[in-house]
Design a protein around this motif. Structure first.
Motif, short mmCIF file in Angstrom:
data_model
loop_
_atom_site.label_atom_id
_atom_site.label_comp_id
_atom_site.label_asym_id
_atom_site.label_seq_id
_atom_site.Cartn_x
_atom_site.Cartn_y
_atom_site.Cartn_z
N ALA A 1 15.09 21.99 -14.41
CA ALA A 1 15.49 21.73 -13.02
C ALA A 1 14.46 20.86 -12.30
CB ALA A 1 15.71 23.05 -12.29
N ILE A 2 13.17 21.19 -12.55
CA ILE A 2 12.11 20.39 -11.90
C ILE A 2 12.16 18.95 -12.40
CG2 ILE A 2 9.62 20.10 -11.74
CD1 ILE A 2 9.38 23.15 -11.79
N ALA A 3 12.36 18.75 -13.71
CA ALA A 3 12.42 17.39 -14.26
C ALA A 3 13.58 16.60 -13.66
CB ALA A 3 12.54 17.44 -15.78
N LEU A 4 14.75 17.27 -13.54
CA LEU A 4 15.89 16.59 -12.93
C LEU A 4 15.61 16.24 -11.47
CD1 LEU A 4 18.85 18.66 -14.47
CD2 LEU A 4 18.10 16.34 -15.09
N ALA A 5 14.97 17.18 -10.78
CA ALA A 5 14.64 16.91 -9.36
C ALA A 5 13.67 15.74 -9.24
CB ALA A 5 14.08 18.17 -8.71
N MET A 6 12.65 15.70 -10.12
CA MET A 6 11.68 14.60 -10.08
C MET A 6 12.36 13.27 -10.42
SD MET A 6 8.72 15.74 -9.19
CE MET A 6 7.71 14.39 -9.71
N ALA A 7 13.24 13.29 -11.43
CA ALA A 7 13.94 12.05 -11.77
C ALA A 7 14.81 11.57 -10.61
CB ALA A 7 14.80 12.27 -13.02
N GLY A 8 15.52 12.51 -9.98
CA GLY A 8 16.33 12.12 -8.82
C GLY A 8 15.49 11.57 -7.70
N LEU A 9 14.33 12.25 -7.45
CA LEU A 9 13.44 11.77 -6.39
C LEU A 9 12.91 10.36 -6.72
CD1 LEU A 9 11.92 12.33 -3.76
CD2 LEU A 9 10.12 13.42 -5.13
N ALA A 10 12.53 10.14 -8.00
CA ALA A 10 12.04 8.81 -8.38
C ALA A 10 13.11 7.74 -8.20
CB ALA A 10 11.57 8.84 -9.84
N VAL A 11 14.36 8.07 -8.57
CA VAL A 11 15.45 7.10 -8.39
C VAL A 11 15.65 6.78 -6.92
CG1 VAL A 11 17.93 6.76 -8.66
CG2 VAL A 11 16.60 7.71 -10.55
N ILE A 12 15.62 7.83 -6.08
CA ILE A 12 15.80 7.60 -4.64
C ILE A 12 14.68 6.72 -4.09
CG2 ILE A 12 15.82 8.76 -2.41
CD1 ILE A 12 17.19 11.13 -3.79
N VAL A 13 13.43 7.03 -4.50
CA VAL A 13 12.29 6.22 -4.02
C VAL A 13 12.44 4.77 -4.48
CG1 VAL A 13 9.81 5.90 -4.22
CG2 VAL A 13 10.73 8.18 -3.84
N LEU A 14 12.83 4.56 -5.75
CA LEU A 14 12.98 3.20 -6.25
C LEU A 14 14.09 2.44 -5.51
CD1 LEU A 14 12.60 3.74 -10.11
CD2 LEU A 14 10.95 2.72 -8.53
N VAL A 15 15.18 3.14 -5.23
CA VAL A 15 16.26 2.48 -4.49
C VAL A 15 15.80 2.10 -3.09
CG1 VAL A 15 18.54 2.85 -3.48
CG2 VAL A 15 18.10 3.56 -5.83
N LEU A 16 15.09 3.02 -2.44
CA LEU A 16 14.59 2.71 -1.09
C LEU A 16 13.61 1.54 -1.12
CD1 LEU A 16 14.08 6.32 0.35
CD2 LEU A 16 15.88 4.68 0.93
N VAL A 17 12.71 1.55 -2.12
CA VAL A 17 11.74 0.46 -2.22
C VAL A 17 12.45 -0.86 -2.46
CG1 VAL A 17 9.89 -0.47 -3.68
CG2 VAL A 17 9.82 1.92 -2.95
N HIS A 18 13.47 -0.85 -3.33
CA HIS A 18 14.20 -2.09 -3.61
C HIS A 18 14.93 -2.60 -2.37
CE1 HIS A 18 16.54 -5.05 -5.78
NE2 HIS A 18 17.65 -4.52 -5.28
N GLY B 1 0.81 -1.20 0.00
CA GLY B 1 0.00 0.00 0.00
C GLY B 1 0.85 1.26 0.00
N LEU B 2 1.91 1.27 0.85
CA LEU B 2 2.82 2.41 0.85
C LEU B 2 3.53 2.55 -0.50
CD1 LEU B 2 4.41 2.09 4.41
CD2 LEU B 2 2.72 3.76 3.64
N LEU B 3 3.90 1.42 -1.09
CA LEU B 3 4.55 1.47 -2.39
C LEU B 3 3.62 2.07 -3.44
CD1 LEU B 3 6.85 0.75 -4.32
CD2 LEU B 3 5.86 -1.55 -4.52
N VAL B 4 2.38 1.61 -3.45
CA VAL B 4 1.43 2.14 -4.43
C VAL B 4 1.13 3.60 -4.14
CG1 VAL B 4 -0.92 1.91 -5.29
CG2 VAL B 4 0.43 -0.13 -4.88
N GLY B 5 1.01 3.96 -2.85
CA GLY B 5 0.76 5.35 -2.51
C GLY B 5 1.91 6.26 -2.93
#
Length: 519
Positions: A191-208, A9-13
């Motif tokens: 800048a926003i796109a780079l920030a979002m990509a970095g945030l997505a990578v961080i979230v994916l690493v944490l989830v993994h 649920g947290l992952l989907v959220g």
């Protein structure tokens, strides 16, 4: 977070929040880009309107020069030019009004007032030139009118030049400001796109690291345990580190392995009991088979001995009957009795011969004496030997030879006895038959002999009639021992041939036995 449902649920959220955030940033960027583009397009439109206004003012000046001339060709030109100037001024004013109404901070009221004053000066210049033209038109001297209109046009150009330049420069600066804002917006979006990509990578690493890798590790342990169970290692057990859904699955897996272990022990015990039972049953079957083989050997020996022992007295009886029938001293009243005795003895002699041939065929004691022989003669002799029996039963017996005789390598005595046996079967077993016929047909590489009747035909399980001592459903023991077809197949196969049972052709009834013999 002890439940996989909460984790997923947290992952989907988190994924949904990232998607919503990205969608919001995209919508905002599209809105900002649209506003900047609208402002740029509006500035371009206003530049075009100012250029059109400049042209209209020039046409108004030329119309004024023509109006003060000695012979104006188009008096209405000045009025039309004046109206065109007014429309162009109103168009520029409306463009500025729409810009302040729709652009907000990009064009405030101070800027509108700054740009409205040059328009007022242009209107005043147009009105002043209009009044000067009216005054000049009342001057009678042409030279003075020319000087006056020249001075008026110079004043008009001096008054209108500065406001037009100001308006053009203002709109040019507006276009440059929009372009600069577009570049700034592009940098912000990047800048926003780079920030979002970095945030997505961080979230994916944490989830993994926190969810995916531990789950894959535990699933791999379960797979390895299942493989071990499949190899028969039923002592395999898996640790249960957590009480989530996967932990419950591991616990169920351990219970399953324990049940399989207990069941294997029970199966092993049952297998031992079954093997012991099978061993006892196998020993009993072997003993029974040995007894059956001994009984079968005794039966074959009995048939051979009985057949051999019966043939001698039957031969004596037949000989005595023949002597008594030929003797003139035999009373006429005894001759029918002697004939009946001879006929019964002859039939019994044939049955004993069949039994003896079967016994010898089973023991392999028969040796065929094969030599070149014509089938037509063998078949004719067999039909002739059975003619009296057919006549007694009132059944027409006929032989249909081929156009040319067929010669094969065969034992003529055995072939004759086989054909006689088939004819005798047809005479005795074909219920309702009125005729029996034997046909000889030449075939490429051999011949085909057919014995057919017009009776009821063979039963559905006709192939079983080739078994020894097997008779048709309507046969009785008095009609034979059921060894004719078995003996016929044995003899035909020893001649490298094939015997087949069949029925009549389409729309016909009766039974048909075909012998295919190679040349």
């Amino acid at each position: 977070m002890g439940s996989l449902r909460v984790r997923f649920g947290l992952l989907v959220g988190s994924a949904a929040a990232l998607v919503v955030l990205a969608a919001g940033a995209l919508v905002w960027s599209l809105y900002a880009a649209e506003r900047t583009l609208d402002a740029t397009l509006a500035a371009q439109v206003r530049l075009e309107l100012i250029a059109e206004l400049s042209g209209r003012l020039t046409e108004f000046g030329l119309a004024a020069v023509e109006a003060v001339g000695e012979n104006p060709s188009r008096p209405e030109r000045l009025t039309n030019a004046r109206n065109d100037v007014d429309r162009a001024l109103n168009a520029v004013d409306e463009g500025l009004s729409r810009a302040i109404a729709g652009s907000g901070a990009m064009l405030d009221r101070v800027q509108y007032a700054t740009r409205s004053r040059p328009l007022s000066r242009l209107r005043a210049a147009r009105a002043m030139l209009d009044r000067q033209v009216a005054q000049i038109q009342r001057e009678p001297d042409p030279a003075k009118r020319t000087d006056a209109i020249r001075g008026a046009l110079n004043a008009f150009g001096a008054v209108t030049g500065q406001p037009l330049t100001f308006l053009v420069e203002a709109e040019r600066r507006a276009v440059e400001a929009s372009a600069a804002e577009v570049r700034a917006l592009t940098l912000r979006l990047r800048a926003i796109a780079l920030a979002m990509a970095g945030l997505a990578v961080i979230v994916l690493v944490l989830v993994h690291r926190t969810l995916t890798r531990p789950l894959l590790k535990r699933i791999e342990d379960i797979r390895a345990g299942a493989s071990a169970i499949g190899r028969g290692e039923l002592d395999t057990r898996l640790p249960v580190p957590t009480r989530d859904e996967l932990g419950l699955l591991v616990a169920s897996f351990n219970r399953m392995a324990a049940r399989l272990k207990r069941r294997e022990a029970r199966v092993a015990a049952d297998r031992a009991v079954l093997e012991e039972t099978v061993a006892r049953a196998t020993a009993d079957l072997r003993a029974a088979n040995a007894r059956l083989e001994e009984i079968d050997r005794s039966r074959r020996r009995f048939f051979a001995d009985v057949s051999h022992e019966l043939r001698t007295p039957l031969t004596v009886i037949l000989g005595e009957c023949d002597l008594a029938a030929r003797s003139p001293e035999t009373p006429d009243s005894f001759r029918p009795v002697i004939a009946t005795i001879r006929k019964r003895a002859l039939r019994l002699h044939r049955r004993v011969g069949d039994m003896l041939r079967i016994a010898r065929s089973e023991s392999g004691q028969i040796e065929l004496e094969r030599r070149p022989v014509g089938l037509a003669g063998v078949l004719a002799e067999a039909v002739e030997n059975c003619a009296s029996e057919a006549q007694r039963r009132r059944i027409a017996l006929a032989f249909h030879p081929s156009e040319t005789d067929v010669e094969i390598q065969a034992d003529p005595e055995w072939l004759r006895q086989v054909v006689e046996g088939l004819i005798d079967n047809a005479l005795r077993h074909a219920a309702g038959a009125t005729r029996v016929w034997v046909t000889l047909a030449a075939r490429p590489g051999g011949a085909e002999v057919t014995v057919a009747d017009d009776g009821t035909g063979f039963p559905p399980d006709a192939d079983g009639l080739f078994e020894r001592f097997r008779r048709g459903g309507n046969s009785s023991p008095a009609q034979g021992f059921g060894i004719g077809l078995a003996l016929a197949r044995w003899v035909v196969e020893r001649h490298d041939g094939v015997i087949r049972l069949g029925s009549g052709g389409p729309g016909e009834r009766g039974a048909r036995v075909s012998l295919e013999l190679p040349a």
